[in-house]
Enzyme design. Structure first.
Site, PDB file in Angstrom:
ATOM      1  N   TRP A  54       0.846  -1.212   0.000  1.00 55.63           N
ATOM      2  CA  TRP A  54       0.000   0.000   0.000  1.00 55.63           C
ATOM      3  C   TRP A  54       0.876   1.255   0.000  1.00 55.63           C
ATOM      4  O   TRP A  54       0.534   2.256  -0.633  1.00 55.63           O
ATOM      5  CB  TRP A  54      -0.938   0.016   1.224  1.00 55.63           C
ATOM      6  CG  TRP A  54      -2.137  -0.870   1.093  1.00 55.63           C
ATOM      7  CD1 TRP A  54      -2.248  -2.024   0.360  1.00 55.63           C
ATOM      8  CD2 TRP A  54      -3.417  -0.677   1.716  1.00 55.63           C
ATOM      9  NE1 TRP A  54      -3.501  -2.556   0.498  1.00 55.63           N
ATOM     10  CE2 TRP A  54      -4.232  -1.761   1.327  1.00 55.63           C
ATOM     11  CE3 TRP A  54      -3.938   0.294   2.576  1.00 55.63           C
ATOM     12  CZ2 TRP A  54      -5.565  -1.885   1.763  1.00 55.63           C
ATOM     13  CZ3 TRP A  54      -5.268   0.173   3.011  1.00 55.63           C
ATOM     14  CH2 TRP A  54      -6.064  -0.896   2.605  1.00 55.63           C
ATOM     15  N   LYS A 152      -9.638  -1.521   7.009  1.00 55.08           N
ATOM     16  CA  LYS A 152     -10.013  -2.920   6.824  1.00 55.08           C
ATOM     17  C   LYS A 152     -10.736  -3.390   8.092  1.00 55.08           C
ATOM     18  O   LYS A 152     -10.316  -3.063   9.203  1.00 55.08           O
ATOM     19  CB  LYS A 152      -8.759  -3.783   6.625  1.00 55.08           C
ATOM     20  CG  LYS A 152      -9.190  -5.190   6.272  1.00 55.08           C
ATOM     21  CD  LYS A 152      -8.326  -6.368   6.597  1.00 55.08           C
ATOM     22  CE  LYS A 152      -6.907  -6.360   6.816  1.00 55.08           C
ATOM     23  NZ  LYS A 152      -6.189  -7.003   5.720  1.00 55.08           N
TER      24      LYS A 152
END
Ligand code: SAM
Length: 198
Positions: A54, A152
């Site tokens: 990421w 998440k």
């Protein structure tokens, strides 16, 4: 080969070919394609960033004049254009260091946090939600008004409550499951837009 395995292999191969450190990089790319979260010159915090997929995606999107600050319990190989800290999101000293490295308020906070899984579903779900709550606390501390966040979460009984806490701070909270996320996994991404700074 099952469809799920084929999809996993596809993203693993793509990551290898395109120089990303994790398949997870494609989850962020797909979220960014859908919600246009990462822009040139933005300041981004990435929580639970190892091995750095990421961070690679974010650093590329914000460009040389942007800033990406990542943190993980594990050591992460350096990523050009990013600062990576080793520490826990639960540690006030680590949080102070993130704030210092950012310099100014962040435009985007990303969290792909996952605990060491025990295999006992309810325990793992509760731990993951606790970790994400710490990420939300950090987002509230560092985001600029109007900023965005992605968290998440492992879907389960505590998710709704956490989503409600997010909705108290953001104009919109959307649930997303990028195709790069294994369909059989319980992970989802809560995309939070338009942070309301106190
Ligand atoms: N997004 C990453 C990528 O693209 O490479 C993958 C992240 S991985 C799924 C989840 C990470 O959360 C793990 O590396 C783990 O060490 C980290 N983590 C778990 N608990 C943490 C904590 N308390 N503080 C910081 N990082 C943590």
């Amino acid at each position: 080969m099952r469809l799920a395995d084929a999809r996993r292999d596809h993203y693993r191969k793509l990551a290898k070919d395109q120089g990303y450190r994790s398949r997870a990089a494609y989850k962020l790319k797909q979220l960014d394609d859908s919600y246009h979260l990462l822009k040139r010159n933005y300041r981004v915090v990435d929580i639970g960033c190892a091995p750095g997929g990421w961070v690679q995606v974010a650093a590329k999107q914000v460009g040389a004049a942007g800033r990406v600050v990542g943190i993980d319990l594990k050591a992460v190989e350096p990523v050009a254009g990013a600062t990576i800290l080793e520490g826990s999101i639960d540690d006030p000293a680590a949080i102070a260091k993130i704030v210092e490295e950012l310099g100014e308020r962040a435009d985007v906070v990303l969290s792909d946090l996952a605990p060491n899984v025990s295999g006992m579903w309810e325990v793992d779900h509760a731990r993951q939600i606790d970790l994400t709550r710490s990420a939300l606390a950090l987002a509230r501390q560092v985001l600029r008004g109007g900023g965005s966040a992605v968290f998440k979460v492992f879907e389960g009984e505590f998710m709704k409550e956490l989503k409600g806490e997010m909705a108290a701070s953001f104009g919109k909270v959307l649930v997303s499951k990028p195709t790069a996320s294994r369909q059989e996994s319980s992970e989802l991404y809560l995309v939070c837009l338009n942070f309301a700074k106190n």
